[in-house]
Write an enzyme that holds these catalytic residues in place. Structure first.
Site, PDB file in Angstrom:
ATOM      1  N   GLU A 142       2.433  -4.455  23.209  1.00 60.92           N
ATOM      2  CA  GLU A 142       3.100  -3.204  23.598  1.00 60.92           C
ATOM      3  C   GLU A 142       2.527  -2.694  24.919  1.00 60.92           C
ATOM      4  O   GLU A 142       1.311  -2.790  25.114  1.00 60.92           O
ATOM      5  CB  GLU A 142       2.894  -2.145  22.496  1.00 60.92           C
TER       6      GLU A 142
ATOM      7  N   ARG B  64      -2.829  -8.184  -1.102  1.00 59.51           N
ATOM      8  CA  ARG B  64      -4.135  -8.818  -1.304  1.00 59.51           C
ATOM      9  C   ARG B  64      -4.566  -8.660  -2.757  1.00 59.51           C
ATOM     10  O   ARG B  64      -5.026  -9.596  -3.390  1.00 59.51           O
ATOM     11  CB  ARG B  64      -5.136  -8.147  -0.354  1.00 59.51           C
TER      12      ARG B  64
ATOM     13  N   HIS C  38       8.117   1.942  18.720  1.00 53.83           N
ATOM     14  CA  HIS C  38       6.968   2.374  17.904  1.00 53.83           C
ATOM     15  C   HIS C  38       7.097   3.866  17.529  1.00 53.83           C
ATOM     16  O   HIS C  38       6.239   4.681  17.893  1.00 53.83           O
ATOM     17  CB  HIS C  38       5.643   2.094  18.634  1.00 53.83           C
TER      18      HIS C  38
ATOM     19  N   GLY D  27       0.855  -1.195   0.000  1.00 53.44           N
ATOM     20  CA  GLY D  27       0.000   0.000   0.000  1.00 53.44           C
ATOM     21  C   GLY D  27       0.884   1.236   0.000  1.00 53.44           C
ATOM     22  O   GLY D  27       1.966   1.247  -0.593  1.00 53.44           O
TER      23      GLY D  27
ATOM     24  N   ARG E 242       2.394  -3.877  12.497  1.00 52.88           N
ATOM     25  CA  ARG E 242       1.812  -4.056  13.829  1.00 52.88           C
ATOM     26  C   ARG E 242       2.447  -5.300  14.435  1.00 52.88           C
ATOM     27  O   ARG E 242       2.675  -6.297  13.728  1.00 52.88           O
ATOM     28  CB  ARG E 242       0.296  -4.253  13.746  1.00 52.88           C
TER      29      ARG E 242
END
Ligand code: NAP
Ligand code: GLV
Length: 326
Positions: free
Chosen positions: A268, A178, A286, A156, A239
């Site tokens: 986290e 995808r 992060h 993406g 993630r």
């Protein structure tokens, strides 16, 4: 006429506060620390809008505690912390902050890729320990980046920004997504669509850029690590739960892969203890989008999304606009 009431779960930045204060009667959580859940549930009770971060779970319990709520505006592009269908059922709009953080996040992913391959963090620690004896032929030998194969999982906005960086390093780019990208995009980024199996077997660097969903949870499992080259590195700025951290620790211990550089973690702020002591792992907290410019843009975007909604317009970054009644 009285303004709608908003709760911001952090003090945010002046540019975002200015937008909020023009449009809302705003209550801020006054410190840059996570708002305790009990405070969140209590303070959201009379609010029309919630400006939140990715560390706040927006679920049935929160929605039940906020009967007047009309919009949840998260200062993040990822929205796996929000139960969007539950929001839709309660006629609550959900918005996020896509686009403004792509380059900043790809910069961090690229920095991690370079740092793990060239053992930058180990080198820094060695010098600081005062034990570096001086140059030697076989010290801290890493892997080359230039000319190698980059595997991008999730092609993406951020995945493509990684592929663009790889052009400058004359890398071969394989990607998995995808849906397949257009031929123009493939040509422009010199990227080749590959199934996951091939991407894992052929890549020297595997970089993750998929959202967290039921389909992507533990996408990187023991089976996936088994397929990777023993000289390959994993980079995760997507993630944490996309990677099975226990399986990653085992794969590193068994030398199935050469190293990993992580920005995000399964639980986290906890990190799997087996990763903490490993020299073949780089861990950062992060910070993918953490530049002054980008975090400011994200906060402004979140404030604007909420303000547009109460001005009777479709928020620019609505995730469920068609299902929510004005
Ligand atoms: P994006 O533009 O929506 O790209 C995600 C891509 O993943 C899409 O192309 C999507 O395919 C693909 N995808 C979704 N599910 C998939 C699956 N099961 N298998 C294969 N591909 C799949 O999102 P983005 O802006 O690049 O951000 C990606 C993620 O990065 C965010 O969701 C967030 O979790 C994370 N992130 C982290 C940081 C950080 O600070 N570390 C910062 C920003 C973002 P389609 O084209 O078919 O939809
Ligand atoms: C950061 O992780 C984001 O999703 O914006």
């Amino acid at each position: 006429m009285s303004k709608p009431k908003a709760l911001a779960t952090r003090p945010l930045f002046p540019a975002a506060r200015e937008i909020l204060e023009r449009n809302f009667d705003v209550e801020y959580w006054p410190v840059q620390d996570k708002m305790p859940r009990a405070d969140l549930l209590r303070r959201v009770a009379d609010k029309d809008a919630l400006i939140c971060l990715l560390t706040e779970k927006i679920d049935g319990e929160l929605l039940a505690a906020a009967p007047k709520l009309r919009i949840v505006s998260t200062v993040s592009v990822g929205y796996d912390h929000i139960d969007v269908p539950a929001c839709t059922r309660r006629n609550v709009m959900v918005t996020n902050t896509p686009g403004v953080l792509d380059e900043t996040t790809a910069d961090l992913a690229w920095a991690l890729l370079m740092a793990i391959a060239r053992r930058v963090v180990e080198g820094d620690a060695w010098i600081r320990s005062g034990t570096w004896p001086g140059w030697e032929l076989d010290q801290l030998l890493g892997g080359d980046v230039y000319g190698k194969t980059l595997g991008v999982i999730g092609f993406g906005r951020i995945g493509r920004a990684m592929a663009r960086r790889a052009l400058g390093f004359q890398m071969r780019v394989l990607y998995q997504n995808r849906t397949r990208a257009s031929l123009e995009v493939e040509r422009e980024l010199r990227a080749e669509f590959a199934d996951l199996d091939r991407l894992l077997r052929e890549s020297d660097f595997v970089t993750l850029h998929v959202p967290l969903s039921a389909d992507t949870r533990h996408l990187m499992s023991a089976v996936a690590f088994e397929k990777m080259k023993s000289t390959a590195y994993l980079i995760n700025t997507a993630r944490g739960p996309v990677v099975d951290e226990a399986a990653l620790a085992r794969a590193l211990e068994d030398k199935k892969i050469a190293g990993a550089a992580l920005d995000v973690y399964e639980s986290e702020p906890k990190v799997h203890p087996a990763l903490l002591s490993r020299r073949d792992v780089i861990l950062v907290p992060h910070i993918g989008s953490a530049s002054v410019e980008t975090r400011t843009k994200m906060a402004v975007m979140a404030a604007t999304n909420a303000a547009e909604f109460f001005a009777g317009r479709r928020p620019p970054n609505a995730l469920n606009a068609d299902a929510v009644r004005p």
